[in-house]
Design an enzyme around this catalytic site. Sequence first.
Site, short mmCIF file in Angstrom:
data_model
loop_
_atom_site.label_atom_id
_atom_site.label_comp_id
_atom_site.label_asym_id
_atom_site.label_seq_id
_atom_site.Cartn_x
_atom_site.Cartn_y
_atom_site.Cartn_z
N ARG A 52 -8.93 4.18 -6.83
CA ARG A 52 -9.10 3.37 -5.62
C ARG A 52 -9.90 4.21 -4.62
O ARG A 52 -9.35 5.09 -3.96
CB ARG A 52 -7.74 3.01 -5.02
CG ARG A 52 -6.90 2.05 -5.86
CD ARG A 52 -5.56 1.84 -5.19
NE ARG A 52 -4.84 0.68 -5.69
CZ ARG A 52 -3.83 0.74 -6.57
NH1 ARG A 52 -3.44 1.89 -7.05
NH2 ARG A 52 -3.22 -0.37 -6.94
N GLY B 36 -5.90 -6.92 -12.38
CA GLY B 36 -5.24 -6.42 -11.17
C GLY B 36 -4.05 -7.34 -10.92
O GLY B 36 -4.13 -8.30 -10.15
N HIS C 77 0.80 -1.21 0.00
CA HIS C 77 0.00 0.00 0.00
C HIS C 77 0.85 1.28 0.00
O HIS C 77 0.62 2.20 -0.78
CB HIS C 77 -0.93 -0.04 1.21
CG HIS C 77 -2.09 0.87 1.10
ND1 HIS C 77 -2.45 1.74 2.10
CD2 HIS C 77 -2.95 1.09 0.08
CE1 HIS C 77 -3.48 2.44 1.70
NE2 HIS C 77 -3.82 2.05 0.50
N CYS D 294 -4.44 -2.67 -14.56
CA CYS D 294 -4.20 -1.53 -13.66
C CYS D 294 -3.28 -1.91 -12.50
O CYS D 294 -3.09 -1.12 -11.59
CB CYS D 294 -5.52 -0.94 -13.17
SG CYS D 294 -6.51 -2.11 -12.25
C1 PEP Z 1 -4.18 -5.05 -8.25
O1 PEP Z 1 -4.43 -5.93 -7.43
O2 PEP Z 1 -3.39 -5.20 -9.21
C2 PEP Z 1 -4.82 -3.73 -8.13
C3 PEP Z 1 -4.66 -2.82 -9.07
O3 PEP Z 1 -5.53 -3.45 -7.00
P1 PEP Z 1 -4.86 -3.12 -5.58
O4 PEP Z 1 -3.40 -2.87 -5.81
O5 PEP Z 1 -5.56 -1.93 -5.05
O6 PEP Z 1 -5.13 -4.37 -4.80
#
Ligand code: PEP
Length: 438
Positions: A123, A329, A17, A394
């Site tokens: 997000r 993701g 994060h 993404c």
């Molecule tokens: C991912 O999992 O690649 C994504 C873009 O979502 P997050 O990083 O918020 O889990």
Amino acid sequence: MKASQGILTVRGGMTSHAAVVARGMGTCCVSGCSEINMDEANKKFTLAGKEYHEGDEISIDGSTGKIYDGIIPTVDATIAGEFGRIMAWADKYRRLKVRTNADTPKDAKKARELGAEGIGLCRTEHMFFGDGRIDAFREMICSETVEEREEALEKILPMQQSDFEALYEALEGYPVTIRFLDPPLHEFVPTEEADIKKLADKKGKTVETIKAMIDSLHEFNPMMGHRGCRLAVTYPEIAKMQTKAVIRAAMNVKKAHPDWNIEPEIMIPLIGDIKELKVVKAVVVETADAEIAAAGSDLKYEVGTMIEIPRAALTADEIAKEAAFFCFGTNDLTQMTFGFSRDDAGKFLEAYYESKIFESDPFARLDQNGVGKLMKMAIDLGKPVNPNLHIGICGEHGGDPTSVEFCHKIGLDYVSCSPFRVPIARLAAAQAAIAEQK
Ligand code: PEP
Ligand code: MG
């Protein structure tokens, strides 16, 4: 983080994060230096045999992960005339669109300046940390009934709506993909005694009750726990509130700018089974249609999903029947395909490089043989079922040149990356298109 010139953490990795948020803000971050011995109580740490105290100076390089003793003189990057020329050439050749991962109008505007053609990932959870918001969000989490939760969500709705309005304004008609709440709720609960007391007073509950509620949210493996669409399945009222905020914002901005193409893309995270998507989509559609009808608007919107759990890729033919779009993701998809925690893998990856098991961090450079194969499988399964399906990525790989080249090859429509990586993604997309012609 906002006040920091640079961020160095002991724990975490490329896609944890702190790193993701720092990258979005354009702040240099080295995440996951496990060799640091931190002594928080005495405000000092030890690294490479040297002790550092509050006020000591270090320099960090977010690209290499290197940490230097003292201050290294730097110059700010500038965009010279030649840069614009090369970027214009790149845009002429590339087929892939380049969007950005942005949650604030400031980041979105920066990305637009750097050539982003939309938001591929907003997000929404990052919007809950602002002043006045976190309190309401905590009230929502520490609710015992649906009515209590809805009351707290009512307070959040106008704030979230105005955030989305600002994002649509910043994007001036370019597409915006809004991802519904994803992280486990315990990430938002207070840890300081004073904050717990404040929340207890607000809720009219005892400090002990609030503490017990916070404790009950604890999970041993939160990234595989109560997060993503699982939150919307348990608490559909959260998805309802987010849908109202998106639709109301979109209708307002569309009214103010009738010539802009405003068509919200609502993205449901962490789907592993088609039935999860069906359940959450039903909530979204019912709420959105009621809002649109009540306003007498002709707003169109799409509901799509992230593909970030291996099972979603394996069953993409089923999921494509319900999804208007897929967005890979690859942060979570990498985590769950390898079974490596994106927050902890940094501790052992060094040994993997030394043993020549890996050449690079799979969270930074896409593992084409494994994770990439799942992506390709999802496209091959999904497209024939839904030829209108549009597909992007993404995860952080969307800003890594070799991964962008792979995305071009497997036929994605766009890559989405943090604002400051947009130019490199544009260039990599052009290079991939040119290499293909040769
Ligand atoms: C991912 O999992 O690649 C994504 C873009 O979502 P997050 O990083 O918020 O889990
Ligand atoms: Mg994810």
